[in-house]
Design a protein around this motif. Structure first.
Motif, PDB file in Angstrom:
ATOM      1  N   GLY A 123     -54.483 -10.307  11.988  1.00  0.00           N
ATOM      2  CA  GLY A 123     -53.336  -9.460  12.269  1.00  0.00           C
ATOM      3  C   GLY A 123     -52.197  -9.638  11.290  1.00  0.00           C
ATOM      4  N   ALA A 124     -52.352 -10.558  10.348  1.00  0.00           N
ATOM      5  CA  ALA A 124     -51.296 -10.810   9.364  1.00  0.00           C
ATOM      6  C   ALA A 124     -51.675 -10.222   8.004  1.00  0.00           C
ATOM      7  CB  ALA A 124     -51.056 -12.311   9.224  1.00  0.00           C
ATOM      8  N   PHE A 125     -50.665  -9.752   7.312  1.00  0.00           N
ATOM      9  CA  PHE A 125     -50.852  -9.276   5.941  1.00  0.00           C
ATOM     10  C   PHE A 125     -50.440 -10.349   4.937  1.00  0.00           C
ATOM     11  CE2 PHE A 125     -49.103  -7.109   2.157  1.00  0.00           C
ATOM     12  CZ  PHE A 125     -50.284  -6.600   1.662  1.00  0.00           C
ATOM     13  N   GLU A 126     -49.545 -11.214   5.303  1.00  0.00           N
ATOM     14  CA  GLU A 126     -49.023 -12.294   4.458  1.00  0.00           C
ATOM     15  C   GLU A 126     -48.368 -11.748   3.188  1.00  0.00           C
ATOM     16  OE1 GLU A 126     -51.520 -16.166   4.998  1.00  0.00           O
ATOM     17  OE2 GLU A 126     -52.916 -14.537   4.535  1.00  0.00           O
ATOM     18  N   PRO A 127     -47.323 -10.927   3.347  1.00  0.00           N
ATOM     19  CA  PRO A 127     -46.712 -10.275   2.189  1.00  0.00           C
ATOM     20  C   PRO A 127     -46.020 -11.210   1.205  1.00  0.00           C
ATOM     21  CG  PRO A 127     -45.361  -9.952   4.130  1.00  0.00           C
ATOM     22  CD  PRO A 127     -46.640 -10.596   4.593  1.00  0.00           C
ATOM     23  N   ASP A 128     -45.707 -12.423   1.615  1.00  0.00           N
ATOM     24  CA  ASP A 128     -45.015 -13.351   0.724  1.00  0.00           C
ATOM     25  C   ASP A 128     -45.958 -14.335   0.043  1.00  0.00           C
ATOM     26  OD1 ASP A 128     -42.440 -12.276   1.264  1.00  0.00           O
ATOM     27  OD2 ASP A 128     -42.461 -13.328   3.192  1.00  0.00           O
ATOM     28  N   ARG A 129     -47.259 -14.245   0.330  1.00  0.00           N
ATOM     29  CA  ARG A 129     -48.238 -15.159  -0.263  1.00  0.00           C
ATOM     30  C   ARG A 129     -48.724 -14.586  -1.588  1.00  0.00           C
ATOM     31  NH1 ARG A 129     -53.517 -15.229  -0.615  1.00  0.00           N
ATOM     32  NH2 ARG A 129     -53.907 -13.610   0.924  1.00  0.00           N
ATOM     33  N   ALA A 130     -48.980 -15.466  -2.540  1.00  0.00           N
ATOM     34  CA  ALA A 130     -49.526 -15.033  -3.831  1.00  0.00           C
ATOM     35  C   ALA A 130     -50.945 -14.487  -3.634  1.00  0.00           C
ATOM     36  CB  ALA A 130     -49.556 -16.206  -4.812  1.00  0.00           C
ATOM     37  N   VAL A 131     -51.296 -13.481  -4.396  1.00  0.00           N
ATOM     38  CA  VAL A 131     -52.622 -12.866  -4.350  1.00  0.00           C
ATOM     39  C   VAL A 131     -53.571 -13.698  -5.215  1.00  0.00           C
ATOM     40  CG1 VAL A 131     -53.937 -10.797  -4.948  1.00  0.00           C
ATOM     41  CG2 VAL A 131     -51.650 -10.580  -4.000  1.00  0.00           C
ATOM     42  N   THR A 132     -54.775 -13.956  -4.714  1.00  0.00           N
ATOM     43  CA  THR A 132     -55.767 -14.696  -5.492  1.00  0.00           C
ATOM     44  C   THR A 132     -56.485 -13.764  -6.462  1.00  0.00           C
ATOM     45  OG1 THR A 132     -57.540 -14.354  -3.888  1.00  0.00           O
ATOM     46  CG2 THR A 132     -56.142 -16.322  -3.587  1.00  0.00           C
ATOM     47  N   ARG A 133     -57.180 -14.352  -7.404  1.00  0.00           N
ATOM     48  CA  ARG A 133     -57.940 -13.565  -8.384  1.00  0.00           C
ATOM     49  C   ARG A 133     -58.957 -12.659  -7.695  1.00  0.00           C
ATOM     50  NH1 ARG A 133     -58.505 -15.031 -13.797  1.00  0.00           N
ATOM     51  NH2 ARG A 133     -60.751 -14.761 -13.702  1.00  0.00           N
ATOM     52  N   GLU A 134     -59.667 -13.193  -6.703  1.00  0.00           N
ATOM     53  CA  GLU A 134     -60.690 -12.402  -6.027  1.00  0.00           C
ATOM     54  C   GLU A 134     -60.077 -11.297  -5.165  1.00  0.00           C
ATOM     55  OE1 GLU A 134     -60.285 -16.227  -3.532  1.00  0.00           O
ATOM     56  OE2 GLU A 134     -60.181 -15.679  -5.655  1.00  0.00           O
TER      57      GLU A 134
END
Length: 104
Positions: A38-49
């Motif tokens: 249910g979370a999008f985690e908008p403040d987390r860095a995006v991983t390569r994959e």
């Protein structure tokens, strides 16, 4: 819920009201899906994959079952087909000859 807003299944978009429309449009297109809880985690860095999956889906490139020689790309994981297709098409390389950089 501690000031969190549930918008189309994401419960953590209140802090990024400026991005809600874009996030929801990408969700509607199937390019993003959040973390499954249910979370999008908008403040987390995006991983390569994760970035690769978004780029491949945005470009309309389907996952492949081609063999990938990167030691950190597990064939049983959700990202395998995206890495395989991108590598096969010459879109992406690893961080070296042996690893893709999963989680980075």
């Amino acid at each position: 819920e501690g000031g969190k807003t549930n918008v189309s299944g994401f419960n953590d978009l209140a802090s990024v009201s400026w991005a809600k429309d874009s996030i929801l449009n990408l969700q509607k297109l199937g390019i993003i899906s959040g973390d499954g809880s249910g979370a999008f985690e908008p403040d987390r860095a995006v991983t390569r994959e994760e970035f690769l999956k978004m780029a491949m889906q945005a470009a309309g490139i389907e996952p492949a079952e081609t063999e990938v020689a990167f030691s950190d790309v597990d064939q049983d994981e959700w990202y395998y087909g995206y890495v395989a297709a991108a590598f096969e098409k010459g879109i992406v390389n690893g961080i070296d000859d042996e690893t893709f950089g999963i989680g980075q």
